[in-house]
Design a protein around this motif. Sequence first.
Motif, PDB file in Angstrom:
ATOM      1  N   VAL A 132       0.860  -1.187   0.000  1.00  0.00           N
ATOM      2  CA  VAL A 132       0.000   0.000   0.000  1.00  0.00           C
ATOM      3  C   VAL A 132       0.888   1.225   0.000  1.00  0.00           C
ATOM      4  N   PRO A 133       0.395   2.361  -0.542  1.00  0.00           N
ATOM      5  CA  PRO A 133       1.236   3.554  -0.593  1.00  0.00           C
ATOM      6  C   PRO A 133       1.256   4.300   0.729  1.00  0.00           C
ATOM      7  N   VAL A 134       2.409   4.821   1.084  1.00  0.00           N
ATOM      8  CA  VAL A 134       2.506   5.768   2.190  1.00  0.00           C
ATOM      9  C   VAL A 134       2.071   7.125   1.632  1.00  0.00           C
ATOM     10  N   PRO A 135       1.228   7.904   2.345  1.00  0.00           N
ATOM     11  CA  PRO A 135       0.832   9.213   1.832  1.00  0.00           C
ATOM     12  C   PRO A 135       2.051  10.030   1.419  1.00  0.00           C
ATOM     13  N   PRO A 136       2.019  10.673   0.253  1.00  0.00           N
ATOM     14  CA  PRO A 136       3.192  11.399  -0.239  1.00  0.00           C
ATOM     15  C   PRO A 136       3.767  12.393   0.756  1.00  0.00           C
ATOM     16  N   ALA A 137       2.901  13.131   1.476  1.00  0.00           N
ATOM     17  CA  ALA A 137       3.406  14.119   2.426  1.00  0.00           C
ATOM     18  C   ALA A 137       4.184  13.458   3.549  1.00  0.00           C
ATOM     19  N   VAL A 138       3.703  12.289   4.012  1.00  0.00           N
ATOM     20  CA  VAL A 138       4.390  11.570   5.093  1.00  0.00           C
ATOM     21  C   VAL A 138       5.722  11.008   4.589  1.00  0.00           C
ATOM     22  N   ALA A 139       5.696  10.382   3.400  1.00  0.00           N
ATOM     23  CA  ALA A 139       6.918   9.819   2.833  1.00  0.00           C
ATOM     24  C   ALA A 139       7.962  10.897   2.575  1.00  0.00           C
ATOM     25  N   LEU A 140       7.527  12.013   2.040  1.00  0.00           N
ATOM     26  CA  LEU A 140       8.452  13.097   1.742  1.00  0.00           C
ATOM     27  C   LEU A 140       9.089  13.642   3.010  1.00  0.00           C
TER      28      LEU A 140
END
Length: 326
Positions: free
Chosen positions: A55-63
């Motif tokens: 599943v994807p990690v939310p972009p803002a959290v990953a960034l």
Amino acid sequence: MAHEHDTEDLCEAGAELYARVLREGTLPAEDARELPCLIDAGLLQPSLDDPGRLVPVPPAVALHRLLRLSGERVAAERRREERLAAAFQPLMRAGAPSAQETLTPSLRVLSGTERINSALTEALAEGSKELLCMQPHGNSSARARAAQADAMVRDQMFLDRGGRIRVLYPHTQRHIPLVAARWEQLDGDAEARTLDEVAGRLIVVDGAVAYIPGEGGGEHGIALEIRQPAIITYLVDVFDRFWRLATPMHPRAVQPPSLGGVTARQRAVARLLVEGHTDAVIADRLGMNIRTARVHIAKLAATLGSGSRAQLGYLIGRSGILDPAE
């Protein structure tokens, strides 16, 4: 097809796959086999419901996490930060996370022994105050000895920085050579205590990050990395409550008292017996093998004069050995 680039860089193929998972919500793990950079960079993680899917990690959290890591390398990583920000800008629009998603407590799923150990090493390298551990089981395999050697190096470096270590074991670990060797070699403010029964494995570093096991085991095991303050405060409080009830093992060993010829370990077995558990469950709960559990049951029966398992449960209740006042 090989993709040769640094972990933090997002290649065109990786960006396309990540954008696809953001739209679709999930992806079979084998579909990302050619792009391990997405997992290494923390953009995809195993699903808690199905470890075989990503599943994807939310972009803002990953960034945010990638920028925090790159910031530690300061000047040498400044240009990489700019590339990451440029790469994530369109992805954040594509993912369009809600305000609630961006406020989700920090939780990272770690898959496999290598990634779990790497995360632990990183957390301990950043820590300097207190390491709390609950260790429910141990073994003396070659792999366990190698893992302990690495763990002891990390622990000693933590102690050398002025940190404190507290570890809880079940009573059955007191006389295991691998456990005893660890405490003989550590130099610093390190304490260990034991209980009849310890809950699941738990590691907390500096009250800032915690690790608990997820579903699975071995090379494909799952661990959860938690950085949410309220959850960590709760876990530390649980640890401290167990700690106050535990019996010192190191640096000053105290033997759990015997009552009426029944040892503390036999009382733990008796408690689970009267709850109706099988020999296998008793052994697992108390961190011993099933043969040892049956030896303790036989000794209980001999001490209390029982001729059957049913009678043993009755005699345990009548004997008062499980009375809290005792």
